[in-house]
Design a protein around this motif. Structure first.
Motif, PDB file in Angstrom:
ATOM      1  N   GLY A   1      55.312  37.304 -17.263  1.00 38.24           N
ATOM      2  CA  GLY A   1      54.252  38.316 -17.147  1.00 38.24           C
ATOM      3  C   GLY A   1      53.822  38.603 -15.712  1.00 38.24           C
ATOM      4  O   GLY A   1      53.868  37.729 -14.846  1.00 38.24           O
ATOM      5  N   ALA A   2      53.375  39.843 -15.491  1.00 42.23           N
ATOM      6  CA  ALA A   2      53.020  40.300 -14.140  1.00 42.23           C
ATOM      7  C   ALA A   2      51.862  39.515 -13.530  1.00 42.23           C
ATOM      8  O   ALA A   2      51.756  39.411 -12.312  1.00 42.23           O
ATOM      9  N   LEU A   3      50.975  38.955 -14.362  1.00 48.67           N
ATOM     10  CA  LEU A   3      49.845  38.211 -13.787  1.00 48.67           C
ATOM     11  C   LEU A   3      50.247  36.793 -13.406  1.00 48.67           C
ATOM     12  O   LEU A   3      49.469  36.059 -12.803  1.00 48.67           O
ATOM     13  N   HIS A   4      51.471  36.398 -13.778  1.00 45.17           N
ATOM     14  CA  HIS A   4      51.932  35.038 -13.458  1.00 45.17           C
ATOM     15  C   HIS A   4      53.192  35.185 -12.597  1.00 45.17           C
ATOM     16  O   HIS A   4      53.169  35.860 -11.572  1.00 45.17           O
TER      17      HIS A   4
ATOM     18  N   ALA B   1      44.826  52.357  -3.990  1.00 42.65           N
ATOM     19  CA  ALA B   1      45.110  51.448  -5.115  1.00 42.65           C
ATOM     20  C   ALA B   1      43.812  50.809  -5.613  1.00 42.65           C
ATOM     21  O   ALA B   1      43.548  50.757  -6.818  1.00 42.65           O
ATOM     22  N   LEU B   2      42.970  50.377  -4.674  1.00 45.46           N
ATOM     23  CA  LEU B   2      41.714  49.728  -5.079  1.00 45.46           C
ATOM     24  C   LEU B   2      40.766  50.725  -5.740  1.00 45.46           C
ATOM     25  O   LEU B   2      40.083  50.391  -6.707  1.00 45.46           O
ATOM     26  N   SER B   3      40.780  51.969  -5.235  1.00 46.43           N
ATOM     27  CA  SER B   3      39.874  52.967  -5.833  1.00 46.43           C
ATOM     28  C   SER B   3      40.294  53.279  -7.260  1.00 46.43           C
ATOM     29  O   SER B   3      39.484  53.653  -8.090  1.00 46.43           O
TER      30      SER B   3
ATOM     31  N   LYS C   1      41.350  51.040  -9.189  1.00 47.89           N
ATOM     32  CA  LYS C   1      41.203  49.723  -9.859  1.00 47.89           C
ATOM     33  C   LYS C   1      42.571  49.092 -10.138  1.00 47.89           C
ATOM     34  O   LYS C   1      42.745  48.373 -11.125  1.00 47.89           O
ATOM     35  N   ARG C   2      43.549  49.401  -9.287  1.00 44.01           N
ATOM     36  CA  ARG C   2      44.877  48.825  -9.444  1.00 44.01           C
ATOM     37  C   ARG C   2      44.871  47.399  -8.907  1.00 44.01           C
ATOM     38  O   ARG C   2      44.240  47.141  -7.886  1.00 44.01           O
ATOM     39  N   ARG C   3      45.556  46.486  -9.555  1.00 44.76           N
ATOM     40  CA  ARG C   3      45.681  45.114  -9.020  1.00 44.76           C
ATOM     41  C   ARG C   3      46.801  45.081  -8.006  1.00 44.76           C
ATOM     42  O   ARG C   3      47.901  45.557  -8.281  1.00 44.76           O
ATOM     43  N   ILE C   4      46.539  44.509  -6.864  1.00 43.47           N
ATOM     44  CA  ILE C   4      47.577  44.423  -5.847  1.00 43.47           C
ATOM     45  C   ILE C   4      48.328  43.113  -6.064  1.00 43.47           C
ATOM     46  O   ILE C   4      47.745  42.030  -5.932  1.00 43.47           O
ATOM     47  N   MET C   5      49.560  43.261  -6.427  1.00 42.12           N
ATOM     48  CA  MET C   5      50.346  42.081  -6.787  1.00 42.12           C
ATOM     49  C   MET C   5      50.520  41.158  -5.581  1.00 42.12           C
ATOM     50  O   MET C   5      50.735  41.630  -4.457  1.00 42.12           O
ATOM     51  N   GLY C   6      50.428  39.851  -5.826  1.00 39.98           N
ATOM     52  CA  GLY C   6      50.559  38.893  -4.728  1.00 39.98           C
ATOM     53  C   GLY C   6      49.221  38.525  -4.110  1.00 39.98           C
ATOM     54  O   GLY C   6      49.175  37.750  -3.152  1.00 39.98           O
ATOM     55  N   PHE C   7      48.112  39.071  -4.647  1.00 36.60           N
ATOM     56  CA  PHE C   7      46.777  38.723  -4.125  1.00 36.60           C
ATOM     57  C   PHE C   7      45.911  38.158  -5.241  1.00 36.60           C
ATOM     58  O   PHE C   7      46.041  38.541  -6.401  1.00 36.60           O
ATOM     59  N   GLY C   8      45.019  37.265  -4.850  1.00 36.37           N
ATOM     60  CA  GLY C   8      44.077  36.670  -5.804  1.00 36.37           C
ATOM     61  C   GLY C   8      44.701  35.500  -6.535  1.00 36.37           C
ATOM     62  O   GLY C   8      45.935  35.330  -6.574  1.00 36.37           O
ATOM     63  N   HIS C   9      43.843  34.651  -7.053  1.00 37.72           N
ATOM     64  CA  HIS C   9      44.317  33.483  -7.804  1.00 37.72           C
ATOM     65  C   HIS C   9      43.182  32.968  -8.656  1.00 37.72           C
ATOM     66  O   HIS C   9      42.028  32.983  -8.217  1.00 37.72           O
ATOM     67  N   ARG C  10      43.503  32.513  -9.849  1.00 36.23           N
ATOM     68  CA  ARG C  10      42.466  31.987 -10.728  1.00 36.23           C
ATOM     69  C   ARG C  10      41.783  30.756 -10.122  1.00 36.23           C
ATOM     70  O   ARG C  10      40.573  30.567 -10.253  1.00 36.23           O
ATOM     71  N   VAL C  11      42.537  29.928  -9.416  1.00 35.21           N
ATOM     72  CA  VAL C  11      41.960  28.677  -8.896  1.00 35.21           C
ATOM     73  C   VAL C  11      41.676  28.747  -7.400  1.00 35.21           C
ATOM     74  O   VAL C  11      40.624  28.316  -6.939  1.00 35.21           O
ATOM     75  N   TYR C  12      42.633  29.266  -6.609  1.00 34.15           N
ATOM     76  CA  TYR C  12      42.430  29.306  -5.150  1.00 34.15           C
ATOM     77  C   TYR C  12      41.626  30.543  -4.778  1.00 34.15           C
ATOM     78  O   TYR C  12      42.191  31.626  -4.616  1.00 34.15           O
ATOM     79  N   LYS C  13      40.330  30.411  -4.624  1.00 35.54           N
ATOM     80  CA  LYS C  13      39.543  31.583  -4.264  1.00 35.54           C
ATOM     81  C   LYS C  13      39.502  31.752  -2.738  1.00 35.54           C
ATOM     82  O   LYS C  13      39.236  32.830  -2.235  1.00 35.54           O
ATOM     83  N   ASP C  14      39.769  30.650  -1.974  1.00 33.82           N
ATOM     84  CA  ASP C  14      39.727  30.747  -0.506  1.00 33.82           C
ATOM     85  C   ASP C  14      41.113  30.828   0.123  1.00 33.82           C
ATOM     86  O   ASP C  14      41.247  30.759   1.340  1.00 33.82           O
TER      87      ASP C  14
ATOM     88  N   GLY D   1      38.099  40.757  -0.048  1.00 35.57           N
ATOM     89  CA  GLY D   1      37.944  39.314   0.165  1.00 35.57           C
ATOM     90  C   GLY D   1      39.009  38.498  -0.552  1.00 35.57           C
ATOM     91  O   GLY D   1      38.835  37.308  -0.803  1.00 35.57           O
ATOM     92  N   LEU D   2      40.154  39.141  -0.886  1.00 35.45           N
ATOM     93  CA  LEU D   2      41.192  38.420  -1.633  1.00 35.45           C
ATOM     94  C   LEU D   2      42.296  37.937  -0.715  1.00 35.45           C
ATOM     95  O   LEU D   2      42.911  38.742   0.003  1.00 35.45           O
ATOM     96  N   PRO D   3      42.598  36.646  -0.724  1.00 40.81           N
ATOM     97  CA  PRO D   3      43.727  36.153   0.065  1.00 40.81           C
ATOM     98  C   PRO D   3      45.033  36.262  -0.726  1.00 40.81           C
ATOM     99  O   PRO D   3      45.004  36.377  -1.951  1.00 40.81           O
ATOM    100  N   PRO D   4      46.175  36.222  -0.033  1.00 38.89           N
ATOM    101  CA  PRO D   4      47.455  36.297  -0.758  1.00 38.89           C
ATOM    102  C   PRO D   4      47.771  34.989  -1.476  1.00 38.89           C
ATOM    103  O   PRO D   4      47.310  33.930  -1.076  1.00 38.89           O
ATOM    104  N   ASN D   5      48.557  35.093  -2.530  1.00 39.86           N
ATOM    105  CA  ASN D   5      49.064  33.889  -3.199  1.00 39.86           C
ATOM    106  C   ASN D   5      50.544  33.704  -2.849  1.00 39.86           C
ATOM    107  O   ASN D   5      51.115  34.507  -2.099  1.00 39.86           O
ATOM    108  N   LEU D   6      51.165  32.671  -3.406  1.00 39.10           N
ATOM    109  CA  LEU D   6      52.546  32.319  -3.037  1.00 39.10           C
ATOM    110  C   LEU D   6      53.537  33.466  -3.249  1.00 39.10           C
ATOM    111  O   LEU D   6      54.515  33.597  -2.512  1.00 39.10           O
ATOM    112  N   ASP D   7      53.273  34.300  -4.259  1.00 34.54           N
ATOM    113  CA  ASP D   7      54.232  35.370  -4.549  1.00 34.54           C
ATOM    114  C   ASP D   7      54.290  36.424  -3.451  1.00 34.54           C
ATOM    115  O   ASP D   7      55.276  37.156  -3.344  1.00 34.54           O
ATOM    116  N   TRP D   8      53.234  36.500  -2.651  1.00 34.28           N
ATOM    117  CA  TRP D   8      53.196  37.504  -1.581  1.00 34.28           C
ATOM    118  C   TRP D   8      54.299  37.239  -0.554  1.00 34.28           C
ATOM    119  O   TRP D   8      55.152  38.104  -0.323  1.00 34.28           O
TER     120      TRP D   8
END
Ligand code: COA
Length: 374
Positions: free
Chosen positions: A216-219, A246-248, A250-263, A303-310
């Motif tokens: 899935g795209a969110l994982h 994209a943000l306007s 409300k599109r999710r930018i793939m590779g950003f944000g994480h359920r656990v790593y907020k910083d 305020g979203l940092p990239p995750n590993l997929d980025w």
């Protein structure tokens, strides 16, 4: 426990205990920081650590590598079938089928002792690269490349797919990505594997279910979509406008944000360095500049940092791997973590069966079919 406690998406819920990895105080696998593992270890050592609980000594690692090498053969009927799956089917879907098919040839399928599961998982680690590469090359009418036991796990996997022996930097960068993808406590696919194991099902069923969850795209599927973002933006000067729009919407930018790593995801920082080195080796840093611009803008706007997929999407692109292979390569690594969780769950099992809060119609009288038809 009160049945009233409800956490959508199980956010913040401690759903079990694990000795395999921890996110607290930086990601670590069985007590070893991923920074140390990424710099000093290799993927087979890390896979051994996850499965056996300790890092291997030289002899143990050599034995482990021998099993991986010996497993790098798949029954010809499976290879033939992979070539017959319709061309439009994604590599990820074909891999899910391939892993399910491999189970039919495992004489230990229903042996649920931990040692048997470790043996199954080790064989699967050797077989998955063959499944990924065979499907990829058959789909394109290319000849299959045999596994080369003289190469490292990462080097052979790249060669199986591309037909080329990678440069030392490419091999190291890919190996690091495999180490970083290998394990991440109770993420969605791992939890799926544990739920399946908790019913006393077999290891392959748990892994096949986990592959379905990872797609899935969110994982895990996010790493394929990240490259689409970079290609859509195409030029650093367009990055800010693209993100704003994209943000306007409300599109999710793939590779950003994480359920656990907020910083921030510590794995993303490690892999970004390898992206920069590979871009320098290719003497083309255009994607790095696009990525950096998007990164700063998403950070300042959301305020979203990239995750590993980025970074991993760029890294795999630099390794001349097709986008459709990105999530299957995540599987080639994460199978080590999934299997470790399957073994851990099985060793101290309690059926995972939560409750739901009912929000349907209130109790009502039953009407017979003829009464409902008037
Ligand atoms: C991974 C992810 C599902 C985690 O989501 P989550 O913990 O459920 O976070 P939420 O959905 O509650 O998001 C919180 C806020 O950040 C926003 N957000 C989160 N990730 C976002 C993203 N990638 N792009 C844009 N906005 C995002 C949400 O829209 C929400 O904004 P709001 O408060 O204005 O409504 C989410 O960050 C995401 O969809 N990322 C993109 C897919 C991805 O990269 N997946 C790989 C994960 S390793």
């Amino acid at each position: 426990m009160s049945t009233e406690a409800y956490h959508p998406g199980l956010e913040g819920v401690i759903a079990g205990e694990t000795a395999i990895s921890s996110i607290t105080g930086g990601l670590s696998y069985r007590g070893y920081s991923i920074t140390d593992l990424a710099v000093q270890s290799t993927f087979p050592e890390v896979a051994y650590l996850l499965l056996h609980g300790e890092l291997p000594n030289e002899e143990e690692l050599a034995d482990f590598k021998t099993i991986l090498d010996e497993s790098a053969t798949i029954d010809p009927s499976i290879i033939q079938f992979l070539g017959q799956i319709p061309l439009h089917v994604s590599s990820m879907d074909a891999l899910r089928t391939g892993v399910s098919a491999v189970a039919h040839f495992d004489p230990q399928l229903d042996d649920d002792r931990p040692a048997a599961k470790i043996a199954q998982a080790t064989r699967l680690l050797g077989q998955i690269p063959i499944l990924i590469a065979a499907r990829h090359r058959l789909r394109r009418g290319l000849p299959l490349i045999p596994h080369d036991p003289e190469l490292s796990f990462a080097g052979s996997l790249l060669r199986l797919i591309t037909g080329e022996t990678p440069s030392p930097l490419a091999e190291k960068a890919f190996d690091v990505s495999l180490i970083l993808y290998a394990e991440h406590e109770f993420n969605a696919s791992t939890f799926t594997a544990r739920v399946i194991t908790s019913t006393q099902s077999d290891l392959y069923s748990s892994i096949v279910g986990a592959i379905g969850a990872l797609k899935g795209a969110l994982h895990g599927g996010a790493n394929e979509r990240v490259l689409e973002v970079l290609q859509e933006v195409d030029d650093p000067s367009r990055a800010d406008d693209w993100v704003r729009e994209a943000l306007s919407k409300k599109r999710r930018i793939m590779g950003f944000g994480h359920r656990v790593y907020k910083d921030g995801d510590p794995r993303a920082t490690i892999l970004r360095n390898y992206c920069q080195m590979l871009a320098a080796e290719r003497e083309d840093n255009r994607l790095e500049r696009i990525a950096d611009t998007i990164e700063s803008f998403v950070k300042s706007e959301k305020g979203l940092p990239p995750n590993l997929d980025w970074p991993s999407a760029r890294l795999y692109h630099y390794l001349d791997l097709e986008v459709d292979l990105f999530t299957p390569l995540f599987v080639a690594s994460r199978v080590a973590g999934w299997a470790a969780h399957v073994i851990e769950q099985g060793a101290n099992n309690r059926l995972i069966r939560p409750r739901s809060r009912y929000i349907g119609p209130p109790s009502r009288p039953y009407l017979r079919l003829d009464e409902r038809s008037n």
